[in-house]
Design a protein around this motif. Structure first.
Motif, PDB file in Angstrom:
ATOM      1  N   GLY B  11      42.051  33.605  58.413  1.00 41.82           N
ATOM      2  CA  GLY B  11      42.859  34.023  57.265  1.00 41.82           C
ATOM      3  C   GLY B  11      42.034  34.518  56.092  1.00 41.82           C
ATOM      4  O   GLY B  11      42.405  34.336  54.931  1.00 41.82           O
ATOM      5  N   LEU B  12      40.915  35.165  56.396  1.00 38.73           N
ATOM      6  CA  LEU B  12      39.962  35.542  55.351  1.00 38.73           C
ATOM      7  C   LEU B  12      40.448  36.770  54.560  1.00 38.73           C
ATOM      8  O   LEU B  12      40.747  37.814  55.127  1.00 38.73           O
ATOM      9  N   GLY B  13      40.537  36.610  53.253  1.00 38.59           N
ATOM     10  CA  GLY B  13      41.005  37.722  52.423  1.00 38.59           C
ATOM     11  C   GLY B  13      40.313  37.726  51.079  1.00 38.59           C
ATOM     12  O   GLY B  13      39.784  36.708  50.633  1.00 38.59           O
ATOM     13  N   LYS B  14      40.269  38.916  50.458  1.00 38.52           N
ATOM     14  CA  LYS B  14      39.657  38.995  49.126  1.00 38.52           C
ATOM     15  C   LYS B  14      40.416  39.972  48.239  1.00 38.52           C
ATOM     16  O   LYS B  14      40.771  41.070  48.662  1.00 38.52           O
ATOM     17  N   ASP B  15      40.652  39.547  47.002  1.00 39.45           N
ATOM     18  CA  ASP B  15      41.257  40.426  45.995  1.00 39.45           C
ATOM     19  C   ASP B  15      40.220  40.706  44.921  1.00 39.45           C
ATOM     20  O   ASP B  15      39.376  39.870  44.634  1.00 39.45           O
ATOM     21  N   PHE B  16      40.294  41.891  44.357  1.00 32.30           N
ATOM     22  CA  PHE B  16      39.500  42.190  43.171  1.00 32.30           C
ATOM     23  C   PHE B  16      40.477  42.427  42.036  1.00 32.30           C
ATOM     24  O   PHE B  16      41.563  42.959  42.251  1.00 32.30           O
ATOM     25  N   VAL B  17      40.076  42.040  40.842  1.00 22.74           N
ATOM     26  CA  VAL B  17      40.941  42.306  39.702  1.00 22.74           C
ATOM     27  C   VAL B  17      40.355  43.476  38.938  1.00 22.74           C
ATOM     28  O   VAL B  17      39.208  43.441  38.494  1.00 22.74           O
ATOM     29  N   GLY B  18      41.126  44.559  38.872  1.00 20.46           N
ATOM     30  CA  GLY B  18      40.654  45.760  38.195  1.00 20.46           C
ATOM     31  C   GLY B  18      41.564  46.118  37.048  1.00 20.46           C
ATOM     32  O   GLY B  18      42.476  45.349  36.715  1.00 20.46           O
ATOM     33  N   PRO B  19      41.331  47.286  36.433  1.00 19.30           N
ATOM     34  CA  PRO B  19      42.148  47.713  35.296  1.00 19.30           C
ATOM     35  C   PRO B  19      43.621  47.886  35.675  1.00 19.30           C
ATOM     36  O   PRO B  19      44.500  47.730  34.841  1.00 19.30           O
ATOM     37  N   ASP B  20      43.884  48.210  36.952  1.00 21.21           N
ATOM     38  CA  ASP B  20      45.273  48.418  37.367  1.00 21.21           C
ATOM     39  C   ASP B  20      45.854  47.150  38.004  1.00 21.21           C
ATOM     40  O   ASP B  20      46.774  47.223  38.813  1.00 21.21           O
ATOM     41  N   GLY B  21      45.245  46.015  37.696  1.00 22.77           N
ATOM     42  CA  GLY B  21      45.768  44.772  38.239  1.00 22.77           C
ATOM     43  C   GLY B  21      45.007  44.347  39.477  1.00 22.77           C
ATOM     44  O   GLY B  21      43.879  44.769  39.708  1.00 22.77           O
ATOM     45  N   ARG B  22      45.660  43.505  40.284  1.00 21.35           N
ATOM     46  CA  ARG B  22      45.010  42.960  41.465  1.00 21.35           C
ATOM     47  C   ARG B  22      44.969  43.977  42.577  1.00 21.35           C
ATOM     48  O   ARG B  22      45.932  44.673  42.844  1.00 21.35           O
ATOM     49  N   PHE B  23      43.818  44.033  43.254  1.00 18.59           N
ATOM     50  CA  PHE B  23      43.670  44.946  44.379  1.00 18.59           C
ATOM     51  C   PHE B  23      43.192  44.130  45.577  1.00 18.59           C
ATOM     52  O   PHE B  23      42.210  43.411  45.487  1.00 18.59           O
ATOM     53  N   THR B  24      43.918  44.221  46.679  1.00 18.41           N
ATOM     54  CA  THR B  24      43.539  43.456  47.862  1.00 18.41           C
ATOM     55  C   THR B  24      42.580  44.284  48.706  1.00 18.41           C
ATOM     56  O   THR B  24      42.967  45.292  49.293  1.00 18.41           O
ATOM     57  N   ALA B  25      41.301  43.881  48.732  1.00 17.01           N
ATOM     58  CA  ALA B  25      40.283  44.626  49.483  1.00 17.01           C
ATOM     59  C   ALA B  25      40.338  44.259  50.955  1.00 17.01           C
ATOM     60  O   ALA B  25      40.171  45.103  51.824  1.00 17.01           O
ATOM     61  N   VAL B  26      40.543  42.962  51.220  1.00 11.69           N
ATOM     62  CA  VAL B  26      40.645  42.511  52.611  1.00 11.69           C
ATOM     63  C   VAL B  26      41.909  41.673  52.742  1.00 11.69           C
ATOM     64  O   VAL B  26      42.106  40.706  52.005  1.00 11.69           O
ATOM     65  N   ARG B  27      42.815  42.121  53.619  1.00  9.09           N
ATOM     66  CA  ARG B  27      44.038  41.346  53.900  1.00  9.09           C
ATOM     67  C   ARG B  27      43.670  40.255  54.885  1.00  9.09           C
ATOM     68  O   ARG B  27      42.760  40.440  55.688  1.00  9.09           O
ATOM     69  N   ASP B  28      44.355  39.161  54.843  1.00 11.42           N
ATOM     70  CA  ASP B  28      43.945  37.965  55.575  1.00 11.42           C
ATOM     71  C   ASP B  28      43.653  38.223  57.053  1.00 11.42           C
ATOM     72  O   ASP B  28      44.573  38.533  57.810  1.00 11.42           O
ATOM     73  N   GLN B  29      42.379  38.115  57.426  1.00 13.56           N
ATOM     74  CA  GLN B  29      41.938  38.458  58.779  1.00 13.56           C
ATOM     75  C   GLN B  29      41.509  37.216  59.552  1.00 13.56           C
ATOM     76  O   GLN B  29      40.891  36.306  58.982  1.00 13.56           O
TER      77      GLN B  29
END
Lengths: 358, 264
Positions: B11-29
């Protein structure tokens, strides 16, 4: 006649008709040489080629082979302290001033360049619209209103239909593929006679790269300009050009028609490059073929230290004969696969320190 | 050689928080890497493949999910000094940008020998011998090791980055675009060496690249990533000959020289 090393604009543009104007070439260079300050060897030596309108020619080779230096020399964009000489150098029939040491590089009016890294080539603080309109007004003398209309037209031509958004965007707001399209639009909107594309698609993945190359070559063909494409990707070059010039250590070592590249290439280096391109068909191979690492040895044929065909004769520089600069052309053509065989790598468990290169 | 590694990604996932809000770089794998398998992770820029690889290597902190190496949670392991030694002894990563991955003030010998001493507990003499063996394996002249990173060409620096990883003889080697910046004429040599290392030492590999043919050569199986998720995976041959996902099909067609329109 050796052209003097002069500053830009030192040669009057209304010079008496030269032989170049008769042959109708877009680019004619003969004996082009560049030496960077402090370098022991020339970066490029004795480069000669002629491009007619509509010609698409590729320069391929490894990093350091001099292909980009050749492109920058033709585009007039070498660093100010580089030493440039040529026996003949004409664009669209007009002899071109070579850059003098200490003179700031200056864009040649009939030549446009497309580079690999659109992010650093575009102005980060201006909008795409401003950058496109500036070139349109400078190069074609368009009025402010005309430039505005044509900027949008050019974006549509490179497949960016959302013109209002793109024109108002700054480079960092676009994707890599979009930036590359913008750079192609900027390069072509000035109606150049010659487009130099230096690794135009190396930052893009394979499918985007082919799309961008297709777009660039279509637009160049429509405009009737000539194109000099510079790339390390020998297959991409062959797909989008008519002729391939292979460079090694600053010299052209082979010139071959693109469609005959895989069948007629006769220089061991060209053969090695072709064999080392990984292909899907060859992905099941046990080992890949490769050319031995460069050793820095020079004198005579520069490739001889890495070449399987090298003999004592190679201590003497071979001439470029029938498009190939090699003493062993016949041997190479007899067994083309032997130039870069697949060699099993050493074992890390049983590595012998005696084999350490000096 | 120690036992083959087992890596479990859950279930590995990562979000980054940018100027346009949360961005999901990796969906739970969720997937596993077993000792000796070499996984080729391919996908376009921005697909999340580097972020996924960095989390597996322990160089990025997941927003969700876990990575277990031999049954132990990597990100918990990394919280202690002993755990870090244990982790980096087993898992090494080589990145594409070798300019920023070396300390500019230290010699390359120093950089390559340090992990052999700190992680493998070798003496200086033993470590130097292992450095020499590793450099010889990578065809790097030992004399270059006394220079600093800025004295080398990009290709030489890339080999030194591989040397620094291989010197600890890792059981999982994570490679992020390690040959993309090299000339095609020398890529084959490096790819042969990496594959041979994995075969000889039974080491697992995660090979991240946007170049499909090279990845297919090195790997035993492929994972294709798009928009943060693995959209297709399987043995190399089945993915290449019978791709199921439209993106994979388009990618393969591009390498066969028959470009298809990109669905945006």
């Amino acid at each position: 006649m050796r052209q003097n090393v002069l500053g830009p604009r030192a040669v009057p543009e209304t010079a008496a008709p030269s032989p170049d104007q008769v042959d109708g070439s877009v680019l004619a260079v003969e004996g082009l040489r560049v030496r960077y300050p402090g370098a022991s060897a020339e970066a490029i030596s004795d480069i000669s080629t002629v491009l007619a309108a509509g010609d698409r020619v590729a320069l391929v080779g490894e990093s350091g082979s001099g292909k980009s230096t050749t492109g920058l020399a033709v585009g007039g964009l070498l660093p100010r302290d580089a030493e440039v000489t040529a026996d003949r150098f004409a664009i669209d029939g007009r002899p071109q001033p070579l850059m003098a040491p200490g003179v700031l590089p200056r864009r040649r009016p009939d030549v446009s360049m497309v580079f690999q890294d659109a992010m650093t080539c575009l102005d980060p603080v201006s909008t795409i619209g401003t950058q496109l309109r500036t070139v349109l007004r400078d190069a074609t003398g368009a009025s402010r209103a005309e430039a505005k209309v044509r900027a949008a037209e050019w974006l549509r031509r490179v497949g960016l239909d959302d013109t209002v958004r793109v024109l108002g965007s700054r480079p960092y707001e676009l994707s890599g593929g979009m930036r590359q399209r913008v750079m192609i639009a900027i390069a072509l909107c000035s109606r150049p006679r010659l487009v130099i594309a230096d690794e135009p698609t190396s930052a893009l993945d394979a499918s985007l790269a082919r799309q961008a190359m297709g777009l660039l070559t279509d637009l160049v063909r429509e405009s009737g300009a000539a194109m000099l494409m510079i790339s390390h990707d020998i297959d991409l070059c062959a797909e989008f050009t008519d002729r391939v010039l292979v460079m090694y250590a600053g010299r052209i070592v082979e010139e071959v028609a693109s469609e005959r590249l895989h069948t007629a290439a006769a220089h061991p280096y060209t053969r090695g490059l072709l064999a080392s391109v990984p292909t899907l068909a060859g992905a099941g191979a046990e080992w890949l073929s490769a050319i031995p690492a460069p050793t820095g040895e020079s004198g005579g044929c520069d490739f001889r230290a890495r070449c399987r065909y090298a003999t004592d004769r190679c201590a003497e520089l071979p001439p470029l004969e029938a498009g190939v600069r090699c003493w062993h052309t016949a041997d190479v053509l007899a067994a083309p696969g032997a130039a870069a065989p697949a060699v099993p790598p050493p074992s890390l468990r049983e590595i012998s320190l005696e084999e350490v290169p000096a | 050689m120690s036992a083959p590694i087992r890596v479990e990604v859950d279930g590995l996932g990562k979000d980054f928080v940018g100027p346009d809000g949360r961005f999901t770089a990796v969906r739970d794998q969720t997937f596993a890497i077993d000792g000796g398998t070499r996984i080729g992770l391919i996908g376009e820029s921005g697909s999340g493949k580097s972020t996924l690889a960095r989390m597996i290597a322990g160089l990025a902190t997941p927003t969700r999910g876990t990575v277990h190496v031999d049954g132990r949670d990597v990100h918990r392991l990394l919280a202690t000094r002993a755990g870090r030694t244990e982790h980096w002894r087993a898992v090494q990563m080589v990145a594409q940008d070798t300019t920023s991955s070396f300390d500019p003030r230290r010699t390359l010998r120093d950089a390559v020998a340090t992990p052999a001493v700190r992680l493998c507990g070798l003496t200086t003499v033993e470590a130097n011998r292992r450095v020499d063996e590793t450099l010889a394996f990578l065809s790097l002249p030992a004399a270059l090791a006394d220079r600093r990173p800025s004295d080398l060409s990009g290709g030489q620096r890339q080999r030194f980055a591989l040397a620094r990883a291989l010197v600890v003889r890792p059981r999982l080697l994570v490679c992020d675009e390690v040959v993309s910046a090299l000339d095609v004429s020398v890529q084959g040599t490096i790819l042969n060496l990496l594959k041979n290392y994995s075969l000889e030492f039974g080491a697992a590999m995660l090979f991240v690249s946007h170049g499909l043919p090279a990845t297919a050569f090195v790997s035993t199986s492929l994972m294709v990533m798009r928009a943060g998720a693995v959209v297709e995976s399987g043995p190399v041959e089945s993915v290449v000959t019978a791709p199921a996902h439209p993106y994979t099909r388009q990618l393969i067609a591009a390498y066969r020289g028959t470009p298809m329109a990109v669905a945006s």
